[in-house]
Write an enzyme that holds these catalytic residues in place. Structure first.
Site, PDB file in Angstrom:
ATOM      1  N   HIS A   1       0.760  -0.878   0.304  1.00  0.00           N
ATOM      2  CA  HIS A   1      -0.294   0.472  -0.174  1.00  0.00           C
ATOM      3  C   HIS A   1       1.222   1.509   0.528  1.00  0.00           C
ATOM      4  O   HIS A   1       2.021   1.113   0.309  1.00  0.00           O
ATOM      5  CB  HIS A   1      -1.271   0.072   0.821  1.00  0.00           C
ATOM      6  CG  HIS A   1      -2.098   0.694   1.326  1.00  0.00           C
ATOM      7  ND1 HIS A   1      -1.746   2.752   1.237  1.00  0.00           N
ATOM      8  CD2 HIS A   1      -2.919   0.739   0.341  1.00  0.00           C
ATOM      9  CE1 HIS A   1      -3.165   2.519   0.930  1.00  0.00           C
ATOM     10  NE2 HIS A   1      -3.967   1.888   0.349  1.00  0.00           N
TER      11      HIS A   1
ATOM     12  N   GLU B   1      -7.996  -5.155  -0.856  1.00  0.00           N
ATOM     13  CA  GLU B   1      -8.455  -5.838  -2.052  1.00  0.00           C
ATOM     14  C   GLU B   1      -8.213  -7.179  -1.415  1.00  0.00           C
ATOM     15  O   GLU B   1      -9.197  -8.270  -2.005  1.00  0.00           O
ATOM     16  CB  GLU B   1      -7.262  -5.375  -3.359  1.00  0.00           C
ATOM     17  CG  GLU B   1      -7.357  -4.091  -2.952  1.00  0.00           C
ATOM     18  CD  GLU B   1      -8.778  -3.132  -4.041  1.00  0.00           C
ATOM     19  OE1 GLU B   1      -9.273  -3.837  -3.803  1.00  0.00           O
ATOM     20  OE2 GLU B   1      -8.506  -2.337  -5.127  1.00  0.00           O
TER      21      GLU B   1
END
Ligand code: COA
Length: 364
Positions: free
Chosen positions: A250, A308
């Site tokens: 991320h 996700e």
């Protein structure tokens, strides 16, 4: 099957990392501590008690019941426009279909944020039905947004456990600081353009595999790995081929994305309600293996599960087809985009950064 995106050639450029481009009351991402606040609430508590209309009400500064009615009206209004969408819903990619269908909306006919949020839900599910050769399902204004979204997508009225699961997902990803699609929406809004144009820009940004396009490929990855023992070798193979592991890493979080845990808990609640959650055990094993292989290659850069990863497992368990995962993300994030568009507009200030010229000097 190639389930990962290629590593971008300009991976060393800054990508505006850490640059503050707006003051916002909408959400805050603390990447060091792994904390996400949405409109004054920790995501962990919001995801267990709020509905999609509830989080819209918080983000838009409106009343819950009024938002619920407006979303229902928005879905009905979008349904009545479906004959005028040209070939938009014929696209093979769900985000291309959603972008094209949304671009058909006229701001004068869809003036309310809830109109656009309703339309995105109707177009996403109509595309999924069409793709499977099935007739689209008309919205039911009386239902909540989560229930109607799942109903329009799979053609059955869902049970309360699944509705709660959809709400938990939509709430969890409704807003997330200055992510790429939100920034795109704010840039367009800052030019005093209309909301539909800003949402279309945001949809384009969300489509990319480095942003919202990862959950489908996460499921492909789980299918390709198939058994926990195969995870490490498969992941090594991907990295050796120069591809990224989807659902890992991320830009902001240096710890595990807090939304991964929130979605895992939503999966647990589904399981407790008797809904089958087939890929959870495999997902946990693959996550663990991915953390290990990524740590070996990037010992100083924590690369951990992002939202996700468990989005894929949750949306699959809820019954959404994988091709619809990113469009469903868009349905949720429309709540945040609309709020950011309004906030940006209120500043009255054009976003216009600078660039550094590295080209040739003109001939003397
Ligand atoms: N798989 C393999 N390597 C990864 C990786 C991943 N998922 N994420 C980052 N890396 C590598 C990068 O290639 C880079 O390697 P290098 O230093 O050898 O060039 C290093 O880790 C540092 O990456 P960084 O610059 O910090 O990543 P970023 O902030 O630009 O990227 C993402 C953030 C989300 C785009 C990235 O982690 C990624 O592509 N993840 C996979 C896609 C995904 O899940 N997207 C959903 C995001 S919510």
């Amino acid at each position: 099957m190639n389930t990962s995106a290629p590593t971008p050639a300009n991976a060393k450029s800054t990508g505006l990392e850490g640059v503050v481009v707006a003051d916002t009351r909408l959400s805050d991402v603390d990447g060091e501590r792994g904390r996400l606040i949405i409109a004054g609430h920790d995501v962990e508590s919001l995801a267990t008690r709020a509905t999609f209309e509830g989080v819209c009400a918080l983000l838009w500064g409106r009343d819950d019941a009024a938002v619920r009615m407006a979303l229902g009206r928005g879905r009905a209004r979008a349904w009545s426009k479906r004959a005028g969408l040209g070939d938009a819903l014929e696209a093979t990619d769900g985000m291309e279909a959603l972008r094209a269908a949304t671009a058909h909306l006229r701001s004068s006919e869809f003036p309310d944020d809830a109109d656009i949020a309703g339309a995105v839900a109707v177009f996403a599910s109509a595309w999924a039905r069409r793709r499977e050769g099935l007739a689209p399902v008309a919205p039911d204004e009386r239902l909540g947004h989560a229930a109607d979204l799942l109903r329009m997508s799979v053609g059955r009225t869902p049970d309360p456990a699944r509705i709660a699961g959809v709400d938990a997902y939509l709430v969890t990803v409704s807003d997330h600081g200055m992510n790429a699609s939100t920034f795109a929406a704010r840039v367009v809004a800052s030019t005093a353009s209309d909301t539909v144009s800003a949402i279309v820009a945001a949809l384009g940004a969300l489509k990319g595999p480095l942003h919202g396009g990862a959950p489908g490929p996460v499921l492909d990855m789980l299918d390709a790995i198939a058994v926990p023992e195969g995870a490490a070798a498969w992941l090594e193979g991907e990295l050796n081929a120069g591809r990224r592991i989807m659902g890992m890493g991320h830009r902001v979080y240096r710890v595990r994305d807090p939304r991964a845990a929130v979605l895992e808990r939503a999966l647990l609640r589904l399981e407790q309600a008797g809904v089958s959650t087939p890929r959870v055990a495999l997902a946990r094993a693959v996550e663990q293996a991915a953390v290990g292989v990524l740590r070996a290659r990037h010992p100083t850069r924590p690369l951990l599960a992002n939202v996700e990863f468990y989005t894929a497992v949750l949306l699959d368990a809820l019954g959404f087809p994988r091709a619809l995962f990113t469009p469903i993300f868009a349905v949720a994030r429309t709540a945040g985009w609309c709020a950011h568009i309004a906030e940006q507009r209120a500043t009255g200030r054009l976003i216009r950064p600078a660039s550094r010229y590295t080209g040739a000097a003109p001939p003397a």
